[in-house]
Design a protein around this motif. Structure first.
Motif, PDB file in Angstrom:
ATOM      1  N   ASN A   6      19.883  13.156  16.913  1.00 53.75           N
ATOM      2  CA  ASN A   6      19.316  11.970  17.544  1.00 53.75           C
ATOM      3  C   ASN A   6      17.805  11.926  17.448  1.00 53.75           C
ATOM      4  O   ASN A   6      17.202  10.861  17.496  1.00 53.75           O
ATOM      5  CB  ASN A   6      19.729  11.918  19.011  1.00 53.75           C
ATOM      6  N   SER A   7      17.155  13.083  17.346  1.00 48.65           N
ATOM      7  CA  SER A   7      15.702  13.117  17.322  1.00 48.65           C
ATOM      8  C   SER A   7      15.242  14.365  16.605  1.00 48.65           C
ATOM      9  O   SER A   7      16.029  15.276  16.308  1.00 48.65           O
ATOM     10  CB  SER A   7      15.145  13.099  18.750  1.00 48.65           C
ATOM     11  N   VAL A   8      13.931  14.427  16.337  1.00 49.32           N
ATOM     12  CA  VAL A   8      13.354  15.600  15.691  1.00 49.32           C
ATOM     13  C   VAL A   8      13.492  16.820  16.596  1.00 49.32           C
ATOM     14  O   VAL A   8      13.738  17.940  16.134  1.00 49.32           O
ATOM     15  CB  VAL A   8      11.866  15.349  15.371  1.00 49.32           C
ATOM     16  N   VAL A   9      13.353  16.615  17.910  1.00 53.30           N
ATOM     17  CA  VAL A   9      13.475  17.729  18.857  1.00 53.30           C
ATOM     18  C   VAL A   9      14.869  18.331  18.774  1.00 53.30           C
ATOM     19  O   VAL A   9      15.036  19.554  18.794  1.00 53.30           O
ATOM     20  CB  VAL A   9      13.161  17.251  20.284  1.00 53.30           C
ATOM     21  N   ILE A 109      13.600   3.546  -3.893  1.00 56.33           N
ATOM     22  CA  ILE A 109      14.124   2.971  -2.654  1.00 56.33           C
ATOM     23  C   ILE A 109      15.340   3.791  -2.222  1.00 56.33           C
ATOM     24  O   ILE A 109      16.253   4.029  -3.025  1.00 56.33           O
ATOM     25  CB  ILE A 109      14.526   1.496  -2.849  1.00 56.33           C
ATOM     26  N   SER A 110      15.337   4.215  -0.967  1.00 58.32           N
ATOM     27  CA  SER A 110      16.467   4.992  -0.455  1.00 58.32           C
ATOM     28  C   SER A 110      16.896   4.443   0.902  1.00 58.32           C
ATOM     29  O   SER A 110      16.103   3.829   1.623  1.00 58.32           O
ATOM     30  CB  SER A 110      16.101   6.472  -0.329  1.00 58.32           C
ATOM     31  N   TYR A 111      18.152   4.665   1.221  1.00 60.98           N
ATOM     32  CA  TYR A 111      18.708   4.202   2.503  1.00 60.98           C
ATOM     33  C   TYR A 111      19.527   5.315   3.137  1.00 60.98           C
ATOM     34  O   TYR A 111      20.293   6.005   2.452  1.00 60.98           O
ATOM     35  CB  TYR A 111      19.594   2.976   2.282  1.00 60.98           C
ATOM     36  N   HIS A 112      19.329   5.512   4.419  1.00 58.04           N
ATOM     37  CA  HIS A 112      20.142   6.446   5.189  1.00 58.04           C
ATOM     38  C   HIS A 112      20.707   5.691   6.391  1.00 58.04           C
ATOM     39  O   HIS A 112      19.966   4.985   7.085  1.00 58.04           O
ATOM     40  CB  HIS A 112      19.324   7.641   5.685  1.00 58.04           C
ATOM     41  N   GLY A 113      21.974   5.831   6.618  1.00 59.78           N
ATOM     42  CA  GLY A 113      22.595   5.162   7.762  1.00 59.78           C
ATOM     43  C   GLY A 113      23.701   6.006   8.344  1.00 59.78           C
ATOM     44  O   GLY A 113      24.288   6.858   7.665  1.00 59.78           O
ATOM     45  N   SER A 114      23.976   5.784   9.601  1.00 58.80           N
ATOM     46  CA  SER A 114      25.066   6.520  10.246  1.00 58.80           C
ATOM     47  C   SER A 114      25.634   5.688  11.388  1.00 58.80           C
ATOM     48  O   SER A 114      24.926   4.903  12.028  1.00 58.80           O
ATOM     49  CB  SER A 114      24.577   7.867  10.791  1.00 58.80           C
ATOM     50  N   PHE A 115      26.919   5.847  11.595  1.00 52.53           N
ATOM     51  CA  PHE A 115      27.625   5.235  12.717  1.00 52.53           C
ATOM     52  C   PHE A 115      28.344   6.350  13.470  1.00 52.53           C
ATOM     53  O   PHE A 115      28.900   7.266  12.849  1.00 52.53           O
ATOM     54  CB  PHE A 115      28.648   4.208  12.241  1.00 52.53           C
ATOM     55  N   SER A 230      27.223   3.854  18.418  1.00 56.52           N
ATOM     56  CA  SER A 230      25.796   3.929  18.104  1.00 56.52           C
ATOM     57  C   SER A 230      25.631   3.874  16.591  1.00 56.52           C
ATOM     58  O   SER A 230      26.549   4.202  15.835  1.00 56.52           O
ATOM     59  CB  SER A 230      25.173   5.213  18.666  1.00 56.52           C
ATOM     60  N   GLN A 231      24.453   3.438  16.157  1.00 57.24           N
ATOM     61  CA  GLN A 231      24.193   3.331  14.723  1.00 57.24           C
ATOM     62  C   GLN A 231      22.720   3.572  14.435  1.00 57.24           C
ATOM     63  O   GLN A 231      21.863   3.361  15.296  1.00 57.24           O
ATOM     64  CB  GLN A 231      24.607   1.952  14.212  1.00 57.24           C
ATOM     65  N   LYS A 232      22.454   4.025  13.235  1.00 62.13           N
ATOM     66  CA  LYS A 232      21.093   4.255  12.756  1.00 62.13           C
ATOM     67  C   LYS A 232      20.978   3.768  11.317  1.00 62.13           C
ATOM     68  O   LYS A 232      21.887   3.972  10.514  1.00 62.13           O
ATOM     69  CB  LYS A 232      20.726   5.744  12.802  1.00 62.13           C
ATOM     70  N   HIS A 233      19.839   3.140  11.026  1.00 60.71           N
ATOM     71  CA  HIS A 233      19.581   2.677   9.659  1.00 60.71           C
ATOM     72  C   HIS A 233      18.121   2.958   9.325  1.00 60.71           C
ATOM     73  O   HIS A 233      17.230   2.745  10.159  1.00 60.71           O
ATOM     74  CB  HIS A 233      19.857   1.176   9.535  1.00 60.71           C
ATOM     75  N   ASN A 234      17.888   3.419   8.105  1.00 62.63           N
ATOM     76  CA  ASN A 234      16.530   3.695   7.671  1.00 62.63           C
ATOM     77  C   ASN A 234      16.390   3.380   6.185  1.00 62.63           C
ATOM     78  O   ASN A 234      17.187   3.832   5.355  1.00 62.63           O
ATOM     79  CB  ASN A 234      16.164   5.167   7.915  1.00 62.63           C
TER      80      ASN A 234
END
Length: 384
Positions: A6-9, A109-115, A230-234
């Motif tokens: 969830n975080s760098v920590v 160009i790169s994409y990282h995603g997670s659900f 939850s989801q993350k996109h970069n």
């Protein structure tokens, strides 16, 4: 970047020897952040900070605000020699973070995603309503036995306190449910109401000017909590030529708790632009700009309140509003839906510019570096 954290920590936890982490006592909230220290909390001088100094591209920053996908590498300085380089603020250690920069070559160009989905794991077994009513009767019977002093089971039974079943209830609205002795609609109150619920009946009763609905087939836990997503996109765009390089990162995250009746979650938007410019062979400039915005939304009332008594009624009435025969304030869903909403906003903008001139023509190894940094933090909250 490959670890689903969830975080760098979170990524550092368990990866750096001697680094200790703790979660706030109010842990479990989506916006809680972990604190950390290096080799314990002992420091020289009372009141001094035990948190290590965090430098992101040479500028003091916040580890919890970093996008893990933006990081090139992390170094942790644990010994006291760090103070000789970074001053007394580094007495508790230093964490050096370097973010990604453009590398010479074609644009990439790169994409990282997670659900992810959170579900209920192992849960403590709860009594169903029928089991609860059995235990209720046993407890009330034993209490009546002591308070009345009776020894005959029938006399003890007559002294039982039927609790709310004696305070609520009334004649049924079911026209087919007629009391054969009176010829009128059956009255469910006290022991009669208790026995009907124990048998699993669903009742609609008139109590004065109120209409009561009794339904023991409800489960408040299922109405309050369910699955959470939850989801993350970069997206990352980077490139460089002999004079100019850039690395642009755009991120979005959303997460919510397992609360079902009302939204309880957080959204986060982030952007970072790192660029390098070689003006001449000796003069170079680099810039780092980072932006983050968070929006936390949660019910203002009854979050985590739970409920105090076994629930014998529908969760919602026929209009879809929270139902509460008991006292008007016992159904926690009423507070969650109608008690208002709390909004928390945090916006952070950090930027720095660095210029370096190399005097190698005069003296090998001699450089002059100048830095300018800017930080803006805007925090506000509101209730609606």
């Amino acid at each position: 970047g490959a670890r689903p954290v969830n975080s760098v920590v979170d990524a550092l936890q368990g990866a750096v020897a001697g680094m200790n982490f703790s979660t706030p006592e109010s842990g479990g909230t989506l916006n809680s952040t972990k604190s950390f220290n290096i080799r314990g909390t002992g420091t020289i001088g009372a009141g001094s900070s035990v948190s290590p100094l965090v430098l992101i591209d040479g500028m003091e920053g916040d580890m919890n605000a970093l996008n893990p996908q933006d990081i090139e590498n992390i170094s942790v300085l644990k010994d006291a020699s760090a103070s000789s380089i970074y001053g007394s603020r580094a007495a508790s250690g230093v964490i050096l973070v370097t973010t990604k920069r453009g590398k010479e070559g074609k644009a990439q160009i790169s994409y990282h995603g997670s659900f992810s989905r959170t579900i209920n794991g192992i849960q403590s077994p709860l009594t169903n309503t029928s089991e609860w009513l059995d235990m209720f009767y046993e407890a009330q019977y034993n209490d009546a036995k002591v308070t009345s002093g009776a020894t005959d089971p029938e006399m003890i039974h007559k002294n039982i306190n039927w609790w709310i079943f004696n305070s609520f209830g009334g004649p049924t609205l079911d026209e087919t449910d007629i009391d054969p002795e009176t010829g009128n609609p059956t009255v469910y109150k006290g022991e009669k109401l208790f026995n009907a619920l124990r048998a699993g009946k669903v009742l609609t009763l008139r109590n004065g000017n109120k209409i009561e609905r009794w339904d023991t087939n409800q489960n408040m836990m299922d109405a309050l909590y369910g699955q959470a997503n939850s989801q993350k996109h970069n997206v990352n765009i980077s490139g460089a030529d002999q004079r100019f390089g850039y690395n642009l990162s755009l991120g979005y995250e959303s997460a919510q708790s397992q609360l079902k009746p009302a939204y309880d979650g957080q959204r986060k938007w982030s952007a970072r632009l790192n660029s390098d410019y070689k003006a001449t062979e000796d003069l170079k400039f680099s810039t780092n700009i980072a932006y983050e915005k968070r929006h936390r939304q949660t019910p203002s009332q009854d979050l985590g309140a739970g409920w105090m008594d076994q629930w014998f009624w529908p969760i919602y009435n026929e209009n879809g509003d929270p139902y509460d025969t008991f006292s008007g304030n016992r159904n926690p869903i009423g507070g969650l839906l109608n008690g208002g909403t709390y909004h928390y906003y945090l916006t952070t903008l950090r930027g720095n510019v660095q210029g370096t001139y190399d005097f190698h023509k005069l003296l090998k190894g001699l450089t002059l570096t100048g830095n300018a940094a800017y930080k803006m933090v805007e925090e506000n909250s509101q209730h609606t």
